[in-house]
Design a protein around this motif. Structure first.
Motif, short mmCIF file in Angstrom:
data_model
loop_
_atom_site.label_atom_id
_atom_site.label_comp_id
_atom_site.label_asym_id
_atom_site.label_seq_id
_atom_site.Cartn_x
_atom_site.Cartn_y
_atom_site.Cartn_z
N GLY A 125 -5.86 4.48 -11.24
CA GLY A 125 -4.92 3.74 -10.42
C GLY A 125 -3.88 4.64 -9.76
O GLY A 125 -3.21 5.43 -10.43
N TYR A 182 -6.36 0.22 -16.38
CA TYR A 182 -5.77 1.03 -15.31
C TYR A 182 -4.74 2.02 -15.85
O TYR A 182 -3.79 2.38 -15.16
N GLY A 192 -6.55 1.02 0.85
CA GLY A 192 -6.65 -0.43 0.84
C GLY A 192 -7.47 -1.07 1.93
O GLY A 192 -8.47 -0.51 2.40
N SER A 229 -9.00 3.14 -2.97
CA SER A 229 -9.09 1.73 -3.38
C SER A 229 -10.28 1.00 -2.77
O SER A 229 -10.28 -0.23 -2.67
N THR A 267 -11.49 6.02 -6.01
CA THR A 267 -11.52 4.69 -6.61
C THR A 267 -10.71 4.64 -7.90
O THR A 267 -10.44 5.66 -8.53
N THR A 268 -10.39 3.40 -8.31
CA THR A 268 -9.57 3.21 -9.50
C THR A 268 -10.40 3.22 -10.78
O THR A 268 -9.88 3.54 -11.85
N ASN A 320 -15.91 0.30 -9.40
CA ASN A 320 -15.70 0.37 -7.96
C ASN A 320 -16.46 1.53 -7.33
O ASN A 320 -16.98 1.42 -6.22
N GLU A 342 -13.40 -2.36 -4.35
CA GLU A 342 -12.81 -3.51 -5.01
C GLU A 342 -13.35 -4.80 -4.37
O GLU A 342 -13.89 -4.78 -3.27
N GLU A 383 0.83 -1.21 0.00
CA GLU A 383 0.00 0.00 0.00
C GLU A 383 0.86 1.26 0.00
O GLU A 383 0.47 2.28 -0.57
#
Length: 388
Positions: free
Chosen positions: A177, A355, A104, A127, A153-154, A158, A130, A15
């Motif tokens: 990302g 990404y 994360g 993140s 968020t990526t 998500n 997910e 992370e």
């Protein structure tokens, strides 16, 4: 101009690699003050003492929170979580940040979020949304989402999952990302430099292996790592292991890897490669094997084949370079052979990368620089969103 104090918290190498570029952006933003708190495996020599990498990157560590017990049973993880909450209460009391920034789904980060929530410190979480159905990270990630006040968020999928959880749309930001900018800006080591630093000849095929416990299936850890290692014994190549995270049953995997090294002279293991060596190595790898999130979301930049073993990452997007297989030895071996096949490598050469979006760090910092009042952040409403 009011300076906002942003307390970023990191507890693992993975992370930190994701958030590093954002930390740099915060550090160099005029109306933000970066406070960096380091915890978890970063402080453990057994897992590479990766706080050294953070310091070498030029960051000032504001505080450390010791929480990791030298055991990997489920009860010790639970006790570490409790110690973490106690430590973060003291830490946040002393630093008095305007917001914490976390990434994360690790239990170390859950401890930080829990402390912040009860202390009315707003939480910005990256993140979220997910899916990884084979580990407790799944529950931890969604729990942190409900505790958090701002979400990064990526991808849109998500973001939609977070909206389904009742979060107000203004709180949810699709930024891409977090690792993309860092990878693009990283000046990687050459093959010769890597060989000298790592002490191993990178003669094809080169296989990078990172395997973590399936924390919802811990009684099968020994059998699963045995199957993986027995499949790897069947190939003739250079094998580079990186140690698993500080999860329950992680030491079983470490012990098995060390036994494997005795009988396989072309293999070598590292507690932690660090971001520079790790991402440089991806340039010269022929294959990645294991169940690491890195294989699922970072390898697309390098267009290298990935054998994703078991259930830990079930629910993540499967891109063209990922070959999913069960923990069965023969099936793992077949997947490895497919990944090393030149025809498969040719097929993924022009694969699309979901990404590839750049600018996540700047997008995150813009949101952090323009936060609404603390009162508005803390007073959350549950919204029934219409997701098309």
């Amino acid at each position: 101009m009011k300076i906002k104090k942003v307390c970023a918290i990191t507890g693992s190498r993975a992370e930190y690699g994701l958030m590093r570029s954002t930390l740099m952006e915060i550090k160099h933003t005029e109306n933000l003050e970066l406070m960096l708190v380091v915890t978890g495996a970063h402080l453990s020599k057994e897992f590479g003492h990766t706080i050294d990498e953070i310091v070498n990157d030029g960051f000032h560590v504001s505080q450390t929170v010791e929480m990791l017990l030298s055991s990997d049973s489920t009860s010790s993880i639970g006790k570490s979580l409790g110690l973490g909450i106690l430590g973060f209460v003291d830490c946040l009391s002393q630093l008095s940040p305007d917001i914490i920034f976390i990434v994360g789904d690790r239990y170390e980060i859950y401890a930080a979020a829990t402390a912040a929530m009860v202390m009315n410190v707003p939480i910005a979480h990256a993140s979220g949304g997910e899916i990884t159905e084979g580990s407790i990270d799944e529950q931890i990630r969604h729990a942190i989402t409900k505790m958090s006040h701002i979400h990064f968020t990526t991808e849109n999928r998500n973001s939609n999952i977070i909206l389904q959880m009742g979060e107000e749309p203004w709180r949810v930001h699709t930024v891409g990302g977090l690792w993309v900018d860092d990878l693009l800006n990283l000046k990687k080591k050459s093959r010769n430099e890597l060989q000298e630093i790592l002490g191993i000849n990178l003669i094809s095929p080169v296989v990078l292996v990172t395997y973590h416990p399936e924390t919802l299936n811990l009684d099968m850890t020994e059998a699963q790592i045995d199957n993986l290692l027995n499949a790897l014994k069947e190939i003739d190549g250079v094998i580079i292991f990186t140690y698993p995270n500080a999860d329950a049953s992680g030491r079983i995997i470490i012990s098995k890897i060390n036994e494997f090294l005795i009988g396989y002279p072309k293999a070598k293991a590292f507690k932690s490669l660090g971001r520079l060596l790790y991402f440089s190595l991806l340039n010269y790898c022929d294959l990645m094997v294991g169940n690491s999130s890195s294989g699922m979301v970072e390898t697309q930049n390098y267009k290298i084949p990935v054998v994703n073993v078991g259930n830990r990452q079930v629910g993540r997007r499967i891109t063209d370079n990922i070959i999913c297989t069960s923990n069965n030895k023969e099936l793992v071996y077949q997947a490895i052979q497919k990944g090393l096949n030149s025809e498969f490598r040719h097929q993924i050469r022009n694969m699309s990368n979901p990404y590839a979006k750049k600018g996540a760090s700047k997008a995150i910092v813009k949101v952090l620089s323009e936060l609404p009042s603390k009162k508005k952040l803390l007073n959350k409403k549950f919204v029934i969103n219409n997701i098309s």
